[in-house]
Design a protein around this motif. Structure first.
Motif, PDB file in Angstrom:
ATOM      1  N   PRO A  37      -1.779   8.212  -8.947  1.00 21.39           N
ATOM      2  CA  PRO A  37      -1.436   8.550  -7.551  1.00 21.39           C
ATOM      3  C   PRO A  37      -1.177   7.059  -6.753  1.00 21.39           C
ATOM      4  O   PRO A  37      -1.783   6.416  -7.097  1.00 21.39           O
ATOM      5  CB  PRO A  37      -2.375   9.039  -6.845  1.00 21.39           C
ATOM      6  N   PHE A  38       0.042   6.891  -6.040  1.00 21.64           N
ATOM      7  CA  PHE A  38       0.385   5.583  -5.714  1.00 21.64           C
ATOM      8  C   PHE A  38      -0.404   5.177  -4.424  1.00 21.64           C
ATOM      9  O   PHE A  38      -1.786   5.943  -4.266  1.00 21.64           O
ATOM     10  CB  PHE A  38       1.845   5.717  -5.262  1.00 21.64           C
ATOM     11  N   GLY A  39      -0.174   4.041  -3.894  1.00 23.06           N
ATOM     12  CA  GLY A  39      -0.991   3.550  -3.016  1.00 23.06           C
ATOM     13  C   GLY A  39      -1.295   4.328  -1.603  1.00 23.06           C
ATOM     14  O   GLY A  39      -0.544   5.174  -1.284  1.00 23.06           O
ATOM     15  N   LEU A  40      -2.181   3.748  -1.053  1.00 29.18           N
ATOM     16  CA  LEU A  40      -2.508   4.166   0.334  1.00 29.18           C
ATOM     17  C   LEU A  40      -2.493   3.129   1.449  1.00 29.18           C
ATOM     18  O   LEU A  40      -2.190   1.942   1.240  1.00 29.18           O
ATOM     19  CB  LEU A  40      -4.078   4.441   0.525  1.00 29.18           C
ATOM     20  N   PHE A  41      -2.416   3.441   2.564  1.00 33.82           N
ATOM     21  CA  PHE A  41      -2.344   2.834   3.945  1.00 33.82           C
ATOM     22  C   PHE A  41      -3.680   2.686   4.430  1.00 33.82           C
ATOM     23  O   PHE A  41      -4.253   3.682   4.763  1.00 33.82           O
ATOM     24  CB  PHE A  41      -1.137   3.292   5.060  1.00 33.82           C
ATOM     25  N   TYR A  42      -4.057   1.589   4.655  1.00 32.82           N
ATOM     26  CA  TYR A  42      -5.471   1.249   5.152  1.00 32.82           C
ATOM     27  C   TYR A  42      -5.668   0.481   6.413  1.00 32.82           C
ATOM     28  O   TYR A  42      -4.894  -0.027   6.946  1.00 32.82           O
ATOM     29  CB  TYR A  42      -6.289   0.707   4.282  1.00 32.82           C
ATOM     30  N   ARG A  43      -7.090   0.847   7.181  1.00 29.15           N
ATOM     31  CA  ARG A  43      -7.305  -0.040   8.332  1.00 29.15           C
ATOM     32  C   ARG A  43      -8.714  -0.315   8.220  1.00 29.15           C
ATOM     33  O   ARG A  43      -9.595   0.377   7.544  1.00 29.15           O
ATOM     34  CB  ARG A  43      -7.134   0.567   9.669  1.00 29.15           C
ATOM     35  N   GLY A  45     -18.597  -7.884   7.480  1.00 27.90           N
ATOM     36  CA  GLY A  45     -18.242  -6.663   7.221  1.00 27.90           C
ATOM     37  C   GLY A  45     -17.529  -5.649   8.177  1.00 27.90           C
ATOM     38  O   GLY A  45     -16.971  -5.958   9.221  1.00 27.90           O
ATOM     39  N   GLY A  46     -17.537  -4.486   7.899  1.00 27.08           N
ATOM     40  CA  GLY A  46     -16.877  -3.432   8.692  1.00 27.08           C
ATOM     41  C   GLY A  46     -16.618  -2.299   8.086  1.00 27.08           C
ATOM     42  O   GLY A  46     -17.203  -1.949   6.781  1.00 27.08           O
ATOM     43  N   ALA A  47     -15.745  -1.338   8.433  1.00 31.20           N
ATOM     44  CA  ALA A  47     -15.445   0.060   7.804  1.00 31.20           C
ATOM     45  C   ALA A  47     -14.043   0.154   7.363  1.00 31.20           C
ATOM     46  O   ALA A  47     -13.175  -0.419   8.062  1.00 31.20           O
ATOM     47  CB  ALA A  47     -15.853   0.931   8.812  1.00 31.20           C
ATOM     48  N   LEU A  48     -13.798   0.432   5.919  1.00 26.09           N
ATOM     49  CA  LEU A  48     -12.564   0.631   5.597  1.00 26.09           C
ATOM     50  C   LEU A  48     -12.089   2.200   5.565  1.00 26.09           C
ATOM     51  O   LEU A  48     -13.224   2.866   5.244  1.00 26.09           O
ATOM     52  CB  LEU A  48     -12.644  -0.017   4.051  1.00 26.09           C
ATOM     53  N   GLU A  49     -10.878   2.382   6.316  1.00 27.80           N
ATOM     54  CA  GLU A  49     -10.673   3.782   6.393  1.00 27.80           C
ATOM     55  C   GLU A  49      -9.067   3.906   5.611  1.00 27.80           C
ATOM     56  O   GLU A  49      -8.451   2.896   5.865  1.00 27.80           O
ATOM     57  CB  GLU A  49     -10.500   4.278   7.646  1.00 27.80           C
ATOM     58  N   ALA A  50      -8.790   5.159   5.232  1.00 27.09           N
ATOM     59  CA  ALA A  50      -7.455   5.268   4.615  1.00 27.09           C
ATOM     60  C   ALA A  50      -6.690   6.322   5.749  1.00 27.09           C
ATOM     61  O   ALA A  50      -7.376   7.239   6.250  1.00 27.09           O
ATOM     62  CB  ALA A  50      -7.368   5.695   3.247  1.00 27.09           C
ATOM     63  N   MET A  51      -5.297   6.381   5.665  1.00 24.21           N
ATOM     64  CA  MET A  51      -4.699   7.232   6.552  1.00 24.21           C
ATOM     65  C   MET A  51      -4.264   8.274   5.809  1.00 24.21           C
ATOM     66  O   MET A  51      -3.654   8.447   4.681  1.00 24.21           O
ATOM     67  CB  MET A  51      -3.239   6.341   6.954  1.00 24.21           C
ATOM     68  N   ARG A  52      -4.556   9.523   6.757  1.00 19.54           N
ATOM     69  CA  ARG A  52      -4.186  11.008   6.269  1.00 19.54           C
ATOM     70  C   ARG A  52      -3.185  11.133   7.188  1.00 19.54           C
ATOM     71  O   ARG A  52      -3.468  11.494   8.271  1.00 19.54           O
ATOM     72  CB  ARG A  52      -5.275  11.900   6.077  1.00 19.54           C
ATOM     73  N   VAL A  53      -2.049  11.629   6.786  1.00 23.96           N
ATOM     74  CA  VAL A  53      -0.751  12.413   7.660  1.00 23.96           C
ATOM     75  C   VAL A  53      -1.212  13.914   7.152  1.00 23.96           C
ATOM     76  O   VAL A  53      -0.848  14.203   6.141  1.00 23.96           O
ATOM     77  CB  VAL A  53       0.479  11.876   7.183  1.00 23.96           C
ATOM     78  N   GLY A  76      -0.775  17.481   6.177  1.00 22.78           N
ATOM     79  CA  GLY A  76       0.417  18.255   5.628  1.00 22.78           C
ATOM     80  C   GLY A  76       1.263  17.406   4.876  1.00 22.78           C
ATOM     81  O   GLY A  76       2.196  17.928   4.147  1.00 22.78           O
ATOM     82  N   VAL A  77       1.162  16.093   4.746  1.00 25.63           N
ATOM     83  CA  VAL A  77       1.937  15.396   4.088  1.00 25.63           C
ATOM     84  C   VAL A  77       1.199  14.386   2.911  1.00 25.63           C
ATOM     85  O   VAL A  77       0.985  13.279   3.268  1.00 25.63           O
ATOM     86  CB  VAL A  77       2.710  14.089   5.007  1.00 25.63           C
ATOM     87  N   PRO A  78       1.366  14.763   1.802  1.00 22.69           N
ATOM     88  CA  PRO A  78       0.489  14.102   0.606  1.00 22.69           C
ATOM     89  C   PRO A  78       1.439  12.948   0.249  1.00 22.69           C
ATOM     90  O   PRO A  78       0.726  11.955  -0.464  1.00 22.69           O
ATOM     91  CB  PRO A  78       0.424  15.238  -0.400  1.00 22.69           C
ATOM     92  N   ASP A  79       2.513  12.852   0.291  1.00 27.10           N
ATOM     93  CA  ASP A  79       3.340  11.831  -0.018  1.00 27.10           C
ATOM     94  C   ASP A  79       4.506  11.438   0.951  1.00 27.10           C
ATOM     95  O   ASP A  79       5.179  12.325   1.246  1.00 27.10           O
ATOM     96  CB  ASP A  79       4.157  12.296  -1.596  1.00 27.10           C
ATOM     97  N   LEU A  80       4.610  10.217   1.554  1.00 20.81           N
ATOM     98  CA  LEU A  80       5.359   9.758   2.575  1.00 20.81           C
ATOM     99  C   LEU A  80       6.923   9.834   2.152  1.00 20.81           C
ATOM    100  O   LEU A  80       7.705   9.885   2.966  1.00 20.81           O
ATOM    101  CB  LEU A  80       4.948   8.315   3.015  1.00 20.81           C
ATOM    102  N   SER A  81       7.096   9.711   0.811  1.00 21.11           N
ATOM    103  CA  SER A  81       8.472   9.900   0.354  1.00 21.11           C
ATOM    104  C   SER A  81       9.186  10.996   0.660  1.00 21.11           C
ATOM    105  O   SER A  81      10.547  11.177   0.626  1.00 21.11           O
ATOM    106  CB  SER A  81       8.735   9.369  -1.185  1.00 21.11           C
ATOM    107  N   SER A  82       8.444  12.185   1.193  1.00 18.98           N
ATOM    108  CA  SER A  82       9.068  13.625   1.140  1.00 18.98           C
ATOM    109  C   SER A  82       9.748  13.462   2.360  1.00 18.98           C
ATOM    110  O   SER A  82      10.481  14.273   2.765  1.00 18.98           O
ATOM    111  CB  SER A  82       8.110  14.642   1.008  1.00 18.98           C
ATOM    112  N   VAL A  83       9.572  12.484   3.423  1.00 16.48           N
ATOM    113  CA  VAL A  83      10.107  12.619   4.906  1.00 16.48           C
ATOM    114  C   VAL A  83      11.502  11.883   4.569  1.00 16.48           C
ATOM    115  O   VAL A  83      11.467  10.500   4.286  1.00 16.48           O
ATOM    116  CB  VAL A  83       8.883  11.778   5.526  1.00 16.48           C
ATOM    117  N   THR A 100      -2.906  10.959   2.044  1.00 15.40           N
ATOM    118  CA  THR A 100      -1.479  10.358   1.862  1.00 15.40           C
ATOM    119  C   THR A 100      -1.240   9.164   1.058  1.00 15.40           C
ATOM    120  O   THR A 100      -1.659   8.127   1.389  1.00 15.40           O
ATOM    121  CB  THR A 100      -1.023  10.370   3.436  1.00 15.40           C
ATOM    122  N   HIS A 101      -0.341   9.508   0.279  1.00 15.46           N
ATOM    123  CA  HIS A 101       0.115   8.305  -0.677  1.00 15.46           C
ATOM    124  C   HIS A 101       1.722   7.887  -0.412  1.00 15.46           C
ATOM    125  O   HIS A 101       2.197   8.737  -0.020  1.00 15.46           O
ATOM    126  CB  HIS A 101      -0.147   8.767  -2.153  1.00 15.46           C
TER     127      HIS A 101
END
Length: 457
Positions: free
Chosen positions: A234-240, A256-264, A266-273, A309-310
């Motif tokens: 699966p392709f990459g993720l967008f993080y904060r 240190g800190g917390a790493l999170e990944a973006m979930r849109v 209903g959209v598993p792949d941004l290319s579908s938009v 979301t990838h």
């Protein structure tokens, strides 16, 4: 470096032949890319490119360049030779009008000229990537050139911080024992261009271990946004990354800190938009189960029943106004993406938790036009953009006005192929001096760093 969509050579050849401002090859609300920037002066480009008699760099009339550094030349510090594979770069303001130009070297373990190992600045002696730093005066005279960090792997892009350092990113996730490496790779490192020993060679492990591309820092909250350019599904993720001690300068990110990944949802792949202006509210941020990816790469990890979301080819990233913008250079369904495109630019508004597809690059209007596979991207002195395209054929730095018009700003003339089958090294690391008077840009191969001055408006 990656390859571009199949139309790229034709499109670049057409642009090279015209030399003038090209018609728009974008769809979307292009003006939104310039939020928070100075007002543009409404030009349509700087005119046709003038062939360079020295065969290095074609520029519009009135512009000139200076070669600051070339691969294989001696470093002024005496530490060794200038490494190759010049990539991401930033121009950081120094004292007394000086500029510190911090430059990535995207060297793999097979690199011909690696970054010289320097005591106190080397992470893994078996790795050949890293950064060098050039010190310039106000007239772009090189006052010094030295190793800023060594022993890292495949340093592709990164981004500047509000406290005037550079975050260099490893586009690699090899573990110790792979390709001869003695340490795990896939980290972000902080680099102080003025005093590299102040930052050393310390991996910012809490920011994640994956195939990093670029970062952007929210100057108010200190949150760092990160893109991942994974080469396979699966392709990459967008993080904060939410640092424990935000905006504290060197040392704060090590806390240190917390790493999170973006979930849109209903959209598993941004290319579908595929429609510009499409927005998603209530974007979710999901904690990364194992940021160090001890056993499993992050993009393969279990993010729960809703998934994550990838997107293919997540590359450039920058902050503008109150939003972070990030680039997907292209998507190909035959490589596993949900749909095809020739480049997307997305805007995320943290205050509204809203994600919007702002621009789609590509041949929707005419396949003969430039404007696909955006890679390194920066805000220009005139209020527009400068974009380094990533692909084959003739290589350009493209300017984009606030009206969305595309024009050629520079063309590389260093032929790394043969007279019968010419090839040109792509551009990377485009950046402007703090006062906007100089555009700095790298030719990836042969590694060359240029300073371009002229009637910027």
């Amino acid at each position: 470096m990656s390859s571009a969509p199949r139309t790229s050579a034709t499109r670049r050849q057409v642009l090279a032949g015209s030399g003038a401002a090209a018609a728009i090859a974008f769809t979307g609300a292009f003006s939104e890319l310039f939020a928070g920037t100075a007002a543009a002066r409404g030009h349509d480009g700087y005119g046709p490119l003038v062939p360079d008699p020295d065969g290095l760099l074609d520029l519009p009339k009135g512009f000139r360049y200076r070669v600051l550094s070339r691969e294989g030349d001696p470093l002024r510090s005496g530490e060794g030779l200038v490494p190759g594979n010049h990539d991401g770069m930033a121009a950081l303001r120094g004292r007394n009008g000086r500029i510190h130009l911090v430059r990535n070297h995207e060297n793999r373990h097979t690199a011909r000229i690696g970054v010289p190992t320097v005591e106190g600045l080397t992470y893994d002696p078996a790795a050949k990537g890293g950064c060098t730093s050039l010190e310039l005066d106000g007239r772009n005279k090189v006052l010094g050139e030295r190793v800023a960090i060594a022993g890292t792997a495949v340093n592709c892009a990164g981004g500047p911080t509000p406290w005037r350092t550079w975050l260099t990113c490893e586009e690699n996730e090899d573990k110790a024992g792979t390709n001869g490496y003695t340490k795990d790779h896939g980290f972000i490192f902080e680099v102080d261009g003025a005093d590299p020993r102040r930052t050393g060679a310390v991996p910012l492990t809490a920011m994640g271990r994956f195939q990093h591309e670029a970062i952007a820092v929210d100057p108010k909250s200190g949150i760092v946004y990160e893109t991942e350019d994974a080469f396979d599904r699966p392709f990459g993720l967008f993080y904060r990354f939410l640092p424990e001690k935000p905006l504290g300068g060197t040392g704060s990110l090590r806390a240190g800190g917390a790493l999170e990944a973006m979930r849109v949802p209903g959209v598993p792949d941004l290319s579908s938009v595929q429609e510009t202006g499409t927005s998603f509210d209530r974007i979710e941020w999901v904690p990364v189960p194992d940021p160090l990816a001890a056993q499993t790469p992050i993009r393969f990890q279990d993010f729960g029943p809703k998934g994550i979301t990838h997107a293919q080819k997540l590359e450039g990233c920058y902050w503008g106004g109150s939003s972070v913008y990030f680039v997907s250079s292209f998507a190909r369904s035959d490589e596993g993406s949900a749909a095809d495109h020739y480049g997307q630019v997305w805007r995320y508004e943290p205050g509204k938790r809203r994600l919007t597809l702002v621009v789609i690059f590509g041949p929707d209007t005419d396949v003969q036009l430039p404007g696909e596979s955006p890679d390194n991207i920066c805000l220009a002195a005139d209020g527009g953009l400068m974009v380094c395209e990533d692909g084959g054929g003739a290589q350009h730095v493209l300017g984009v006005t606030r009206r969305g018009e595309v024009y050629a700003m520079a063309r590389g003339r260093q032929n790394i192929g043969t007279p019968e089958e010419p090839e040109w090294g792509e551009f990377a690391g485009v950046a402007f001096s703090p006062d906007g008077s100089t555009m700095y840009v790298n030719c990836y191969t042969p590694g060359t760093t240029f300073a371009v001055t002229g009637p910027w408006c």
